[in-house]
Design a protein around this motif. Structure first.
Motif, PDB file in Angstrom:
ATOM      1  N   SER A 219       0.919  -1.237   0.162  1.00 29.05           N
ATOM      2  CA  SER A 219      -0.085  -0.010  -0.036  1.00 29.05           C
ATOM      3  C   SER A 219       0.841   1.139   0.047  1.00 29.05           C
ATOM      4  N   ASN A 220       2.017   1.149   0.772  1.00 28.77           N
ATOM      5  CA  ASN A 220       2.794   2.384   0.744  1.00 28.77           C
ATOM      6  C   ASN A 220       3.647   2.542  -0.472  1.00 28.77           C
ATOM      7  N   LYS A 221       3.814   1.466  -1.110  1.00 25.49           N
ATOM      8  CA  LYS A 221       4.455   1.676  -2.372  1.00 25.49           C
ATOM      9  C   LYS A 221       3.545   2.210  -3.536  1.00 25.49           C
ATOM     10  N   GLN A 222       2.321   1.531  -3.401  1.00 25.03           N
ATOM     11  CA  GLN A 222       1.303   2.007  -4.264  1.00 25.03           C
ATOM     12  C   GLN A 222       0.959   3.607  -4.160  1.00 25.03           C
ATOM     13  N   ASN A 223       1.137   3.945  -2.994  1.00 25.48           N
ATOM     14  CA  ASN A 223       0.826   5.465  -2.698  1.00 25.48           C
ATOM     15  C   ASN A 223       1.962   6.355  -3.241  1.00 25.48           C
ATOM     16  N   LEU A 224       3.259   5.648  -3.007  1.00 28.61           N
ATOM     17  CA  LEU A 224       4.383   6.603  -3.687  1.00 28.61           C
ATOM     18  C   LEU A 224       4.251   6.436  -5.073  1.00 28.61           C
ATOM     19  N   ALA A 225       3.885   5.387  -5.600  1.00 34.72           N
ATOM     20  CA  ALA A 225       3.736   5.457  -7.211  1.00 34.72           C
ATOM     21  C   ALA A 225       2.531   6.304  -7.554  1.00 34.72           C
ATOM     22  N   GLU A 226       1.478   6.320  -6.909  1.00 34.86           N
ATOM     23  CA  GLU A 226       0.532   7.361  -7.135  1.00 34.86           C
ATOM     24  C   GLU A 226       0.987   8.730  -7.216  1.00 34.86           C
ATOM     25  N   LEU A 227       1.677   9.071  -6.170  1.00 33.04           N
ATOM     26  CA  LEU A 227       2.137  10.429  -6.058  1.00 33.04           C
ATOM     27  C   LEU A 227       3.328  10.867  -7.338  1.00 33.04           C
ATOM     28  N   ALA A 228       4.102   9.690  -7.554  1.00 32.52           N
ATOM     29  CA  ALA A 228       5.060  10.031  -8.470  1.00 32.52           C
ATOM     30  C   ALA A 228       4.369  10.279  -9.670  1.00 32.52           C
ATOM     31  N   ALA A 229       3.211   9.277 -10.155  1.00 29.54           N
ATOM     32  CA  ALA A 229       2.532   9.787 -11.149  1.00 29.54           C
ATOM     33  C   ALA A 229       1.746  10.962 -11.404  1.00 29.54           C
ATOM     34  N   ALA A 230       1.374  11.284 -10.288  1.00 29.57           N
ATOM     35  CA  ALA A 230       0.725  12.831 -10.254  1.00 29.57           C
ATOM     36  C   ALA A 230       1.782  13.701 -10.370  1.00 29.57           C
ATOM     37  N   LEU A 231       3.121  13.637  -9.947  1.00 32.92           N
ATOM     38  CA  LEU A 231       3.975  14.757 -10.024  1.00 32.92           C
ATOM     39  C   LEU A 231       4.897  14.649 -11.287  1.00 32.92           C
ATOM     40  N   VAL A 232       5.131  13.810 -11.971  1.00 32.14           N
ATOM     41  CA  VAL A 232       5.981  13.651 -13.088  1.00 32.14           C
ATOM     42  C   VAL A 232       5.133  14.286 -14.295  1.00 32.14           C
TER      43      VAL A 232
ATOM     44  N   ASP B   9       4.916  11.697 -20.085  1.00 30.54           N
ATOM     45  CA  ASP B   9       3.736  10.715 -20.287  1.00 30.54           C
ATOM     46  C   ASP B   9       4.551   9.337 -20.373  1.00 30.54           C
ATOM     47  N   ALA B  10       5.597   9.058 -20.528  1.00 33.21           N
ATOM     48  CA  ALA B  10       6.336   7.959 -20.260  1.00 33.21           C
ATOM     49  C   ALA B  10       6.712   7.403 -18.775  1.00 33.21           C
ATOM     50  N   GLN B  11       7.006   8.563 -18.102  1.00 31.72           N
ATOM     51  CA  GLN B  11       7.203   8.233 -16.701  1.00 31.72           C
ATOM     52  C   GLN B  11       5.713   8.179 -16.007  1.00 31.72           C
ATOM     53  N   LYS B  12       4.805   8.872 -16.501  1.00 32.62           N
ATOM     54  CA  LYS B  12       3.418   8.631 -16.081  1.00 32.62           C
ATOM     55  C   LYS B  12       2.903   7.181 -16.186  1.00 32.62           C
ATOM     56  N   ALA B  13       3.047   6.703 -17.341  1.00 33.29           N
ATOM     57  CA  ALA B  13       2.619   5.274 -17.718  1.00 33.29           C
ATOM     58  C   ALA B  13       3.287   4.433 -16.777  1.00 33.29           C
ATOM     59  N   LYS B  14       4.539   4.707 -16.584  1.00 33.35           N
ATOM     60  CA  LYS B  14       5.257   3.580 -15.736  1.00 33.35           C
ATOM     61  C   LYS B  14       4.850   3.559 -14.369  1.00 33.35           C
ATOM     62  N   TYR B  15       4.542   4.749 -13.749  1.00 39.75           N
ATOM     63  CA  TYR B  15       4.097   4.548 -12.551  1.00 39.75           C
ATOM     64  C   TYR B  15       2.533   4.136 -12.264  1.00 39.75           C
TER      65      TYR B  15
END
Length: 192
Positions: free
Chosen positions: A81-94, A97-103
């Motif tokens: 869950s913590n990793k998912q939250n960090l990935a969601e935050l990263a997706a919102a901050l990048v 589009d390639a980085q957003k798709a990765k996260y």
């Protein structure tokens, strides 16, 4: 016997001669048989009581092991869950589009992994609960065996009192208490 044909023996010798000449009848003989039967049944009940107590402990141990395994799964779930939250935050901050798709792909992967982990944790909790229930059932049965054994021990003590006092009503009390012990043993056997 002395040389002139006259023999004097003590009361103990007299009782031994009579005991050897006669079958054990009456109160003493009956109580001897009753006591032997009660002691034998009591020994079996005592064994069963010990066995059910040991089983209860083993089941309780298995429950604790499953509970620990479930806790480990819930810790892993929290980690995901913590990793998912960090990935969601990263997706919102990048901004790329390639980085957003990765996260976003990572978020979806963590969701799937969390679902599998949650399922496993719940399964382990159910197994723990089942072992706890088995332990409780074995402890209940153990208590019945212990009650039965105690009643038979009291019955044997009453038989000794009946033998010493030579009271027939005490023999009846012995039988009643022995019957209660056997009834409690039957309740343990049939899991009541």
């Amino acid at each position: 016997m002395s040389e002139d044909g006259f023999h004097v023996h003590g009361p103990h010798d007299h009782e031994l001669e009579h005991a050897g000449q006669h079958d054990p009848k009456g109160l003493a003989g009956q109580l001897a048989v009753i006591t032997a039967i009660l002691a034998t049944v009591g020994a079996m009940f005592s064994y069963m009581g010990g066995a059910t107590q040991a089983n209860a402990g083993l089941f309780k141990n298995d429950a604790a092991i499953k509970k620990t395994e479930a806790a480990n799964q819930w810790a892993l779930y929290q980690s995901k869950s913590n990793k998912q939250n960090l990935a969601e935050l990263a997706a919102a901050l990048v901004t790329s589009d390639a980085q957003k798709a990765k996260y976003t792909a990572e978020v979806e992967r963590y969701k799937v992994e969390k679902g599998e982990i949650k399922h496993e944790a719940e399964k382990l909790e159910e197994a723990s609960k089942a072992f706890d229930e088995k332990s409780e059932a074995q402890m209940h049965e153990h208590h019945r065996w212990a009650q039965a054994t105690t009643a038979l021990q009291v019955s044997i003590a009453l038989a000794a009192i009946a033998l010493l006092t030579k009271k027939r009503w005490m023999e009846s009390a012995t039988l009643v208490m022995g019957g209660l012990g056997i009834a409690l043993g039957a309740m343990a056997w049939f899991h009541f």
